[in-house]
Design an enzyme around this catalytic site. Structure first.
Site, PDB file in Angstrom:
ATOM      1  CG  ASN A  30      -5.151   3.654   8.696  1.00 33.64           C
ATOM      2  OD1 ASN A  30      -5.331   2.751   7.882  1.00 33.64           O
ATOM      3  ND2 ASN A  30      -4.779   4.874   8.356  1.00 33.64           N
TER       4      ASN A  30
ATOM      5  NE  ARG B  37      -3.155   2.697   2.606  1.00 34.13           N
ATOM      6  CZ  ARG B  37      -3.360   3.439   3.679  1.00 34.13           C
ATOM      7  NH1 ARG B  37      -3.135   2.940   4.884  1.00 34.13           N
ATOM      8  NH2 ARG B  37      -3.807   4.671   3.580  1.00 34.13           N
TER       9      ARG B  37
ATOM     10  CE1 TYR C 191       0.081   2.691  13.331  1.00 36.01           C
ATOM     11  CE2 TYR C 191      -1.892   3.838  12.588  1.00 36.01           C
ATOM     12  CZ  TYR C 191      -0.650   3.300  12.322  1.00 36.01           C
ATOM     13  OH  TYR C 191      -0.134   3.352  11.054  1.00 36.01           O
TER      14      TYR C 191
ATOM     15  CG  HIS D  99      -1.238   8.929   3.504  1.00 37.02           C
ATOM     16  ND1 HIS D  99      -1.438   7.578   3.695  1.00 37.02           N
ATOM     17  CD2 HIS D  99      -0.843   9.405   4.707  1.00 37.02           C
ATOM     18  CE1 HIS D  99      -1.155   7.259   4.963  1.00 37.02           C
ATOM     19  NE2 HIS D  99      -0.788   8.363   5.597  1.00 37.02           N
TER      20      HIS D  99
ATOM     21  CD  GLU E  18      -1.729   3.904   8.035  1.00 39.89           C
ATOM     22  OE1 GLU E  18      -1.394   4.326   9.165  1.00 39.89           O
ATOM     23  OE2 GLU E  18      -1.913   4.651   7.055  1.00 39.89           O
TER      24      GLU E  18
ATOM     25  CD  GLU F 191      -4.791   8.001   9.797  1.00 37.10           C
ATOM     26  OE1 GLU F 191      -4.142   9.044   9.924  1.00 37.10           O
ATOM     27  OE2 GLU F 191      -4.541   6.971  10.418  1.00 37.10           O
TER      28      GLU F 191
END
Ligand code: GAL
Length: 470
Positions: free
Chosen positions: A305, A75, A307, A120, A376, A165
């Site tokens: 994504n 990606r 985290y 991005h 992600e 995002e």
């Protein structure tokens, strides 16, 4: 303990974070170029992405690394101002086109699929000068850009993400006034961005759907940034529900829910907040019925994504708010971390593996039985090749993803490690390292060396299991 047959593993990067070559040929200036070169830059150590990992020149090595890991897909993102130096679609850069063609063809030759993000974080500065994500016209500018990308590369690329995002773009830029263009406008800018970024995604998705899908059979969605939020105490449960709707829901409900439009809980919360601030009407720009229909259903899968996690708690006088510029603060709450969560080398990322499974269940409950693509996931460590912490992070998160697939019957099809290599970590510059490969920034060639985690991830892919040696 194995993933279902056909499950795909990948790794990710983004153009501004790795490419460098910020002013080669006719490339236009991005908002990150502009900001990092200017006097207002708050980037740690005044770092810039001028050279970064020099992937503009090192693309063959990048492909080799992807092949060493055995990635099913890589990606990466396209730099809008590299491809369209003026931001608008009347001028396509031959150099930009050639760069992405080399990368795509090189990957395919090794049997690695490209997964491309159109945006991005690196907006052409020329479009920022016209209002960027707060100008309603950006939806059309973005759709025009998307059409160029789909027509140039759509014959070979089957997985697309329009925007990476939206929440980070709108909140970090306008709510915190932190990321470029660093416009502090928490009352208005952030909300305009909310609406027009969703409109931009939707129009780009429709360009693909109407003009390219029948011919190329690809899939298009976006990459949401999800922060898993849990109540700190039983009495904070409602708060946690609203906070999830204000964050994940704000950017998902309009696209993925059956009724479309803003989540009702968010509409109510912003209405109250606006009143409290003495405004005459809600700052959340309404969607017309036609716009609701335009945005609704513009997905072929759900990409996200993830985290880290937070606990949410009603604000009391003695609570210290580490993250004051968030939706939680607007709700009269504070975000905390649980003591038992593990630490990483960045202040915002703590290790809470169960979050990914709980998040997947939340998504399934809210938006149904979709295809879920993890775009992600990863962790920051200090430099060095022995990154045991990162190996453990991947192992534990992957174990939870597998539980979601097997026990909760959630259709997760892809897992993407962030990142293939260390890179320019936005406001943290080069101080934070997320790579499976370490990058030597003192070397003009930006030599890349596999970490222990790279060996682990290669074994994961080879055996289709997280329970492997590193
Ligand atoms: C994400 C972002 C990436 C990367 C990562 C680690 O929010 O999409 O570009 O920086 O965080 O912080």
């Amino acid at each position: 303990l194995t993933f279902p047959p056909g499950f795909k593993f990948g790794a990710a990067t983004a153009a501004y974070q790795v490419e460098g070559a910020w002013n080669v040929s006719d490339k236009g200036e991005s908002i990150w170029d502009h900001y990092s070169h200017g006097p207002r830059s708050m980037i740690l150590n005044h770092d810039t992405g001028d050279v970064a990992c020099d992937s503009y020149n090192n693309w063959e090595r990048d492909i080799e690394m992807a092949a060493e890991l055995g990635l099913h897909y890589y990606r990466f993102s396209i730099s809008w101002p590299r491809l369209l130096p003026k931001g608008f679609d009347y001028k396509i850069s031959e150099d930009g086109k050639a760069y992405y063609n080399k990368l795509i063809d090189g990957l395919l030759q090794k049997g690695i699929e490209p997964m491309i993000t159109l945006y991005h974080f690196d907006l052409p500065q020329s479009l920022q000068d016209l209002g960027g994500w707060t100008n309603p016209l950006i939806a059309d500018w973005f759709a025009d850009y998307a059409r160029v990308v789909f027509s140039l590369f759509g014959d070979r690329v089957k997985m697309w993400l329009t925007i990476n995002e939206p929440i980070v773009i709108c909140d970090m830029t306008y709510k915190a006034g932190y990321n470029p263009p660093a416009i502090y406008s928490p009352y208005f800018g952030a909300y305009l961005c909310n609406k027009y970024i969703l409109m931009a995604h939707a129009k780009a998705w429709r360009v693909y759907d109407e003009e390219f899908k029948a011919k190329y059979h690809g899939k298009v969605s976006l990459a949401q940034h999800l922060l898993w939020i849990e109540p700190a105490t039983d009495s904070d449960k409602d708060l946690a529900d609203i906070a999830m709707q204000a964050s994940a829901g704000r950017y998902s409900h309009p696209i993925f829910s059956e009724e479309g439009g803003w989540p009702p809980a968010l509409e109510k919360a912003v209405e109250e907040l606006s009143k409290k601030r003495g405004l005459l009407k809600s700052v959340l720009p309404p969607f017309t019925q036609e716009e609701i229909e335009l945005v609704k259903g513009t997905h072929d899968f759900y990409g996200f994504n993830l985290y880290t996690s937070r606990l949410i708690k009603a604000k009391t006088e003695d609570t210290v708010d580490r993250w004051p510029q968030t939706d939680a603060a607007d709700l009269g709450a504070v975000l905390l971390e649980a003591n038992e969560w593990g630490k990483s080398s960045v202040n915002w990322l703590s290790v809470h593996p169960e979050a990914i499974r709980r998040q997947l269940n939340w998504l399934k409950k809210n938006y149904g039985d979709l295809e879920y693509v993890i775009t992600e996931n990863g962790m920051a460590t200090s430099s060095g090749l022995q990154d045991e912490d990162r190996v453990n992070y991947y192992k534990k998160y992957l174990a939870q993803v597998l539980l979601a697939i097997k026990e909760d019957v959630i259709n997760v099809t892809h897992y993407t490690a962030w990142s293939l290599m260390d890179n320019f970590e936005w406001m943290y510059g080069y101080s934070v390292r997320f790579g499976l490969y370490e990058v030597d920034y003192s070397d003009p060639q930006r030599k890349r060396t596999p970490r222990q985690s790279a060996k682990y991830y290669a074994n994961v892919i080879k055996s289709n299991s997280f329970d492997v040696p590193s």
